[in-house]
Design an enzyme around this catalytic site. Structure first.
Site, PDB file in Angstrom:
ATOM      1  N   GLU A  71      -9.632  -2.206   5.196  1.00  0.00           N
ATOM      2  CA  GLU A  71     -10.207  -1.847   6.488  1.00  0.00           C
ATOM      3  C   GLU A  71     -11.492  -2.648   6.759  1.00  0.00           C
ATOM      4  OE1 GLU A  71      -8.204  -0.122   8.199  1.00  0.00           O
ATOM      5  OE2 GLU A  71      -8.109   1.989   7.650  1.00  0.00           O
TER       6      GLU A  71
ATOM      7  N   ASP B 241       0.825  -1.210   0.000  1.00  0.00           N
ATOM      8  CA  ASP B 241       0.000   0.000   0.000  1.00  0.00           C
ATOM      9  C   ASP B 241       0.857   1.256   0.000  1.00  0.00           C
ATOM     10  OD1 ASP B 241       0.905  -0.272   2.638  1.00  0.00           O
ATOM     11  OD2 ASP B 241      -1.038  -0.972   3.365  1.00  0.00           O
TER      12      ASP B 241
ATOM     13  N   HIS C 109      -7.016  -4.809  10.032  1.00  0.00           N
ATOM     14  CA  HIS C 109      -6.775  -4.636   8.592  1.00  0.00           C
ATOM     15  C   HIS C 109      -5.493  -5.336   8.169  1.00  0.00           C
ATOM     16  CE1 HIS C 109      -4.406  -0.534   8.976  1.00  0.00           C
ATOM     17  NE2 HIS C 109      -3.619  -1.558   9.184  1.00  0.00           N
TER      18      HIS C 109
ATOM     19  N   ASN D  26      -7.234  -2.756  14.137  1.00  0.00           N
ATOM     20  CA  ASN D  26      -8.614  -3.060  13.762  1.00  0.00           C
ATOM     21  C   ASN D  26      -8.697  -4.308  12.879  1.00  0.00           C
ATOM     22  OD1 ASN D  26      -7.602  -2.178  11.328  1.00  0.00           O
ATOM     23  ND2 ASN D  26      -9.030  -0.471  11.077  1.00  0.00           N
TER      24      ASN D  26
HETATM   25  P1  PGA Z   1       2.348  -1.534  12.517  1.00  0.00           P
HETATM   26  O1  PGA Z   1       1.172  -1.493  11.449  1.00  0.00           O
HETATM   27  O2  PGA Z   1       3.333  -2.528  12.002  1.00  0.00           O
HETATM   28  O3  PGA Z   1       2.898  -0.138  12.497  1.00  0.00           O
HETATM   29  O4  PGA Z   1       1.755  -1.931  13.822  1.00  0.00           O
HETATM   30  C1  PGA Z   1       0.700  -2.699  10.946  1.00  0.00           C
HETATM   31  C2  PGA Z   1      -0.477  -2.438  10.063  1.00  0.00           C
HETATM   32  O5  PGA Z   1      -1.188  -1.415  10.261  1.00  0.00           O
HETATM   33  O6  PGA Z   1      -0.732  -3.253   9.163  1.00  0.00           O
END
Ligand code: PGA
Length: 235
Positions: A139, A67, A134, A132
């Site tokens: 999302e 992404d 995702h 959450n």
């Molecule tokens: P993080 O994010 O590694 O910064 O915890 C993971 C994600 O949002 O997929």
């Protein structure tokens, strides 16, 4: 799902890096799906160390990122994160790197990346997970998208990522691989780091159900997923 429980994030990062480096040594032309955020930082550091020590060769490998933010500043982009944490320190040819261009027209970028996934299959997809649930920027919602698309970010994701932005202002949209693009990867390596993931991790490990409310549960449908996480997050 193959679950590897560790004593610390550092051990998770070590195991994750080993799995990626093993896959590269078995297939030097590996197409790696890459993730950004806190989770992969320690993995990338170990991969850079292995390259520096002459133990890894990326000259025939390629990568595609999960992404990218739409319309962010260069210094806040995932492209910059990848350059700083990985690409500048290994010999992955720049022409073999695929990531959405945060400065380009997002619809053009979506079409370019959709064509990429029509031609190529990711060999090993590295994933983190959001608080959450995702994966990528897919999302939680009533419906999930199969292919690369532009998505609004939820407040939860914007809050979780605000610390990466000097002014604390997170772009409201991103381009992300879709659920189908992720699930078509031959092998998936999911690394879970951080207390904020405890609830969604429990649902993934113990729920046994697939729900769009926690997109990570779709990984239960994939035949070759390895999950690495600290044991303390699972109890
Ligand atoms: P993080 O994010 O590694 O910064 O915890 C993971 C994600 O949002 O997929």
């Amino acid at each position: 799902m193959n679950v590897i429980l560790t004593k610390s994030y550092e051990e998770s990062a070590q195991k994750g890096a080993e799995l990626i480096l093993n896959a590269l040594s078995q297939n030097p032309a590996l197409l790696l799906g890459l993730a950004t955020g806190e989770t992969p930082v320690g993995i990338y550091r170990r991969i850079c160390d292995a390259y520096r020590d002459g133990n890894a060769d990326f000259s025939r490998a390629s990568s595609v990122n999960l992404d990218e933010y739409v319309g962010c500043r260069a210094e806040d982009s995932y492209r910059r994160f990848m350059d700083d944490n990985l690409f500048s320190n290994i010999n992955l040819p720049s022409e073999n790197i695929t990531i959405a261009d945060h400065t380009a027209d997002p619809i053009t970028e979506v079409n370019r990346l959709r064509k990429f996934f029509e031609r190529r299959t990711v060999d090993l997809q590295l994933l983190g997970i959001g608080p959450n649930g995702h994966i990528g920027f897919n999302e939680p919602d009533d419906e999930l998208e199969p292919h690369v698309h532009i998505t609004p970010l939820t407040k939860s994701t914007m809050d979780a990522n605000a610390h990466w932005f000097a002014d604390g202002v997170v772009p409201e949209r991103a381009i992300t691989m879709g659920m189908g693009d992720i699930l078509r990867a031959r092998t998936i390596l999911l690394v879970v780091k951080g207390e904020s993931k405890r609830a969604v991790l429990r649902e993934l490990l113990n729920g046994g159900k697939v729900t769009t409310r926690n997109p990570s549960t779709f990984l239960l449908l994939h035949p070759d997923v390895t999950l690495i996480t600290e044991e303390s997050l699972t109890v």
